[in-house]
Design an enzyme around this catalytic site. Structure first.
Site, PDB file in Angstrom:
ATOM      1  N   ASP A 141       0.703  -1.293  -0.075  1.00 55.05           N
ATOM      2  CA  ASP A 141      -0.117  -0.013   0.044  1.00 55.05           C
ATOM      3  C   ASP A 141       0.769   1.268  -0.022  1.00 55.05           C
ATOM      4  OD1 ASP A 141      -2.146  -1.534   0.238  1.00 55.05           O
ATOM      5  OD2 ASP A 141      -2.344  -1.348   2.402  1.00 55.05           O
ATOM      6  N   LYS A 142       0.322   2.336  -0.635  1.00 52.15           N
ATOM      7  CA  LYS A 142       1.190   3.659  -0.495  1.00 52.15           C
ATOM      8  C   LYS A 142       1.631   3.956   0.822  1.00 52.15           C
ATOM      9  CE  LYS A 142       0.336   8.639  -1.450  1.00 52.15           C
ATOM     10  NZ  LYS A 142      -0.856   9.577  -1.588  1.00 52.15           N
TER      11      LYS A 142
END
Length: 319
Positions: free
Chosen positions: A148-149
């Site tokens: 995830d970012k």
């Protein structure tokens, strides 16, 4: 009238307008539901007949939505987009002829998508090397798996197609062992200091941005957790995952009432924490390309260390 060619569609989103969004413009609604997409990209989708409301193609960005309307968004393949190399620093843990291991910082998206074509790990990799696998086309060269970012940590990148195939099959066969470190809210009882969570994870029907535990139409997700240390109100936890579902650890920690600190999607925002305290800390595997066993550790980033120390965790062994 432009025609949508179905075989070039890589993803489809479906929404139902609830009372919160009644009267909202179509483009604004979509930008809230598909957060990772740029507004201009969504407007282009509407203009080019990729959006339907109640099964009818709608070309007006400003179309006001009514309660209960069903919206369908088709995401076309983007294989012809040229992704520009960008001089973005990379934290390289290890590199050989077959793969690069990177300790990804938080805040970085792994690969371009939905109109976001700059500032990603792929942009940085293209600047760093010409040797990346082409299995996933020019949008995701070398990318075998994702983070995830706002999850930091170790990510494996293939430098050629043979290595990509071998390493990708290890993720499928569960022969790459990934361990994460996270700070979660709350304390565990003596009998729950370690455990195995196994269930199905699927998209949340009420909120497209979230994943959730489902009874059917989901994918099997398995996480094994072990509490490392506890302070008042918080716990430091290692999580070894057997599967790699979207948001898996974040969903699993929430499911046992221990939301990851700083996770505003599955918990609540914390003004003292910039992102979810989740780090892909360790990667272990027997490399089929040279038959050697590798154990890699990705150092924690400063923000994680600062939060852990503020909470009085003893994290020296992870630094």
């Amino acid at each position: 009238m432009k025609r949508v060619i179905m075989e070039n569609i890589k993803e489809k989103f479906e929404f139902e307008v609830n009372s919160e969004y009644e009267g909202m413009r179509l483009d604004k609604y979509l930008s809230e539901q598909i957060e990772e997409a740029t507004r201009s990209y969504l407007e282009k989708l509407i203009d080019n007949n990729f959006v339907k409301v109640n099964s009818k193609i709608i070309n007006k960005n400003g179309r006001k939505l009514k309660l209960g309307e069903k919206i369908e968004v088709l995401i076309p393949e983007e294989e012809n987009i040229d992704i520009e190399p960008e001089n973005i620093p990379l934290n390289i843990v290890y590199e050989n002829d077959d793969f690069i291991l990177i300790n990804k910082s938080y805040g970085m998206v792994v690969h371009p998508a939905y109109g976001n074509y700059t500032g990603t790990l792929v942009n940085a990799l293209l600047y760093y090397t010409n040797n990346l696998s082409s299995v996933n086309g020019n949008i995701r060269p070398g990318i075998i798996h994702r983070l995830d970012k706002d999850t930091s940590g170790l990510i494996l990148v293939a430098k050629n197609n043979y290595a990509h195939a071998k390493l990708a099959s290890m993720f499928i066969d569960k022969t790459i062992h990934k361990t994460y470190l996270c700070i979660v809210k709350g304390n565990f009882s003596e009998e729950n200091l370690s455990g195995r969570i196994e269930n199905l994870i699927g998209r949340d029907s009420k909120d497209r941005k979230k994943m959730t535990i489902v009874k059917e139409n989901g994918k099997i997700a398995i996480s094994n957790y072990k509490v490392v240390e506890q302070v008042e109100g918080y716990s430091l936890v290692e999580v070894a995952i057997e599967t790699g579902r979207t948001h898996q650890i974040r969903v699993h920690m929430k499911s046992i009432n221990h939301v990851i600190l700083g996770d505003s999607v599955y918990g609540t925002e914390d003004k003292n924490v910039k992102r979810q305290m989740l780090h892909a800390y360790k990667l272990e595997f027997l490399n089929p390309l040279d038959n050697k066993k590798y154990i890699f550790k990705g150092k924690l980033f400063d923000d994680f260390i600062e939060v852990a120390k503020r909470l009085k965790f003893n994290i020296e062994k992870y630094i």
